[in-house]
Motif scaffolding. Structure first.
Motif, PDB file in Angstrom:
ATOM      1  N   SER A  74      30.835  61.652  41.038  1.00 34.36           N
ATOM      2  CA  SER A  74      30.513  60.519  41.724  1.00 34.36           C
ATOM      3  C   SER A  74      31.071  59.401  40.487  1.00 34.36           C
ATOM      4  O   SER A  74      30.903  59.801  39.594  1.00 34.36           O
ATOM      5  CB  SER A  74      29.093  60.099  41.551  1.00 34.36           C
ATOM      6  OG  SER A  74      27.903  61.160  42.240  1.00 34.36           O
ATOM      7  N   THR A 109      33.780  62.958  44.777  1.00 35.19           N
ATOM      8  CA  THR A 109      33.494  63.631  46.185  1.00 35.19           C
ATOM      9  C   THR A 109      32.361  62.144  47.017  1.00 35.19           C
ATOM     10  O   THR A 109      32.508  62.180  47.670  1.00 35.19           O
ATOM     11  CB  THR A 109      32.538  64.835  45.980  1.00 35.19           C
ATOM     12  OG1 THR A 109      31.634  65.053  45.507  1.00 35.19           O
ATOM     13  CG2 THR A 109      34.258  65.668  45.681  1.00 35.19           C
ATOM     14  N   ARG A 110      32.590  61.189  45.672  1.00 38.91           N
ATOM     15  CA  ARG A 110      30.889  60.211  45.845  1.00 38.91           C
ATOM     16  C   ARG A 110      31.686  58.898  45.619  1.00 38.91           C
ATOM     17  O   ARG A 110      32.005  59.017  44.051  1.00 38.91           O
ATOM     18  CB  ARG A 110      30.419  60.883  45.927  1.00 38.91           C
ATOM     19  CG  ARG A 110      29.140  61.203  46.632  1.00 38.91           C
ATOM     20  CD  ARG A 110      27.525  62.188  46.645  1.00 38.91           C
ATOM     21  NE  ARG A 110      27.441  62.234  45.420  1.00 38.91           N
ATOM     22  CZ  ARG A 110      27.127  63.271  44.183  1.00 38.91           C
ATOM     23  NH1 ARG A 110      27.830  64.332  45.488  1.00 38.91           N
ATOM     24  NH2 ARG A 110      27.137  63.343  42.508  1.00 38.91           N
ATOM     25  N   GLU A 151      26.344  54.133  49.012  1.00 41.41           N
ATOM     26  CA  GLU A 151      26.741  55.463  48.977  1.00 41.41           C
ATOM     27  C   GLU A 151      27.630  56.464  49.683  1.00 41.41           C
ATOM     28  O   GLU A 151      27.397  56.236  51.192  1.00 41.41           O
ATOM     29  CB  GLU A 151      26.346  57.181  48.332  1.00 41.41           C
ATOM     30  CG  GLU A 151      26.644  58.302  48.063  1.00 41.41           C
ATOM     31  CD  GLU A 151      25.644  59.753  47.246  1.00 41.41           C
ATOM     32  OE1 GLU A 151      26.008  59.232  45.986  1.00 41.41           O
ATOM     33  OE2 GLU A 151      25.407  59.552  47.779  1.00 41.41           O
ATOM     34  N   LYS A 152      28.501  57.393  49.455  1.00 43.77           N
ATOM     35  CA  LYS A 152      29.754  57.501  51.054  1.00 43.77           C
ATOM     36  C   LYS A 152      30.444  58.379  50.837  1.00 43.77           C
ATOM     37  O   LYS A 152      30.917  59.069  48.744  1.00 43.77           O
ATOM     38  CB  LYS A 152      30.975  55.956  51.167  1.00 43.77           C
ATOM     39  CG  LYS A 152      31.571  57.513  52.157  1.00 43.77           C
ATOM     40  CD  LYS A 152      32.892  55.849  51.969  1.00 43.77           C
ATOM     41  CE  LYS A 152      33.696  56.457  53.433  1.00 43.77           C
ATOM     42  NZ  LYS A 152      35.488  55.338  53.948  1.00 43.77           N
ATOM     43  N   ASP A 153      30.083  59.223  51.075  1.00 44.60           N
ATOM     44  CA  ASP A 153      30.797  60.723  50.567  1.00 44.60           C
ATOM     45  C   ASP A 153      32.465  60.804  51.173  1.00 44.60           C
ATOM     46  O   ASP A 153      32.743  60.226  52.143  1.00 44.60           O
ATOM     47  CB  ASP A 153      30.065  61.896  51.890  1.00 44.60           C
ATOM     48  CG  ASP A 153      30.537  63.266  51.527  1.00 44.60           C
ATOM     49  OD1 ASP A 153      31.778  63.425  51.126  1.00 44.60           O
ATOM     50  OD2 ASP A 153      30.067  63.949  51.536  1.00 44.60           O
ATOM     51  N   LYS A 156      35.730  66.062  50.026  1.00 44.90           N
ATOM     52  CA  LYS A 156      36.194  67.371  48.797  1.00 44.90           C
ATOM     53  C   LYS A 156      36.514  67.002  47.721  1.00 44.90           C
ATOM     54  O   LYS A 156      37.554  66.153  48.781  1.00 44.90           O
ATOM     55  CB  LYS A 156      36.288  68.945  49.461  1.00 44.90           C
ATOM     56  CG  LYS A 156      35.092  69.493  49.917  1.00 44.90           C
ATOM     57  CD  LYS A 156      35.189  71.040  50.990  1.00 44.90           C
ATOM     58  CE  LYS A 156      34.567  71.848  51.540  1.00 44.90           C
ATOM     59  NZ  LYS A 156      34.961  72.936  52.216  1.00 44.90           N
ATOM     60  N   GLY A 165      28.542  59.353  54.194  1.00 42.16           N
ATOM     61  CA  GLY A 165      27.606  59.570  52.948  1.00 42.16           C
ATOM     62  C   GLY A 165      26.363  59.754  53.233  1.00 42.16           C
ATOM     63  O   GLY A 165      25.592  59.328  55.028  1.00 42.16           O
ATOM     64  N   SER A 166      25.668  59.425  52.556  1.00 43.68           N
ATOM     65  CA  SER A 166      24.482  59.305  52.793  1.00 43.68           C
ATOM     66  C   SER A 166      24.215  57.952  51.445  1.00 43.68           C
ATOM     67  O   SER A 166      25.161  57.225  52.686  1.00 43.68           O
ATOM     68  CB  SER A 166      24.185  60.305  52.232  1.00 43.68           C
ATOM     69  OG  SER A 166      24.439  60.511  49.867  1.00 43.68           O
TER      70      SER A 166
END
Length: 170
Positions: A74, A109-110, A151-153, A156, A165-166
């Protein structure tokens, strides 16, 4: 339309970055020492936006600070600032794109951030770009305003793709 260039901050940008911080934020400003640290830290990247208008030298009009921790996937967007005189030109979106690319480049990745609950423009930008709110931090800012955490995903590590994202500041 002026030409906008994004690049990593350099030590010579320090005075302009301090001035931007004062122009963009009424409170919760980063101190000169913290900005200097962000420019030189191996675990941080400070991206600047410069506008080149043919009649003058390029002017620093925006910045984004990305923080990383060793061993973490992150990254944190700890600040994004655009000169009020340049608002509405899409600079915030370009800086956000650069922050995401920088996080991916370092294997993250985040991307997380906090934003003032009363910053409607920032919230709209983040939500349009796939950021999802996951928490609220009461009394986060100097004036008592709460922060919404997003947060954004980013996909990979190394694949260059972004997915939904979450759920974090700017």
């Amino acid at each position: 339309m002026p030409i906008v260039t994004l690049r990593e901050a350099q030590r010579g940008d320090l005075d302009a970055l301090v001035a931007l911080e004062h122009a963009a934020f009424a409170s919760d400003r980063a101190e000169r020492r913290a900005i200097r640290h962000a420019i030189t830290s191996p675990s941080m990247t400070l991206v600047v936006a410069l506008v080149d208008e043919a009649s003058a030298a390029p002017v620093l009009v925006g910045a984004a600070t990305i923080e990383r921790r060793r061993g973490s996937r992150s990254a944190r967007l700890s600040s994004i600032a655009v000169s009020p005189a340049r608002a509405g030109l899409g600079l915030g979106g370009r800086l956000l794109d650069a922050a995401e690319a920088e996080a991916r480049r370092h294997g993250c990745t985040r991307l997380r951030l906090e934003v003032r609950a009363d910053n409607g423009a920032g919230i709209r930008l983040y939500e349009r770009r796939g950021y999802v709110r996951f928490a609220v931090r009461p009394d986060y800012y100097e004036d008592g305003m709460e922060a919404w955490r997003y947060e954004k995903d980013l996909g990979k590590a190394g694949d260059g793709t972004a997915t939904r994202g979450s759920a974090r500041r700017t």
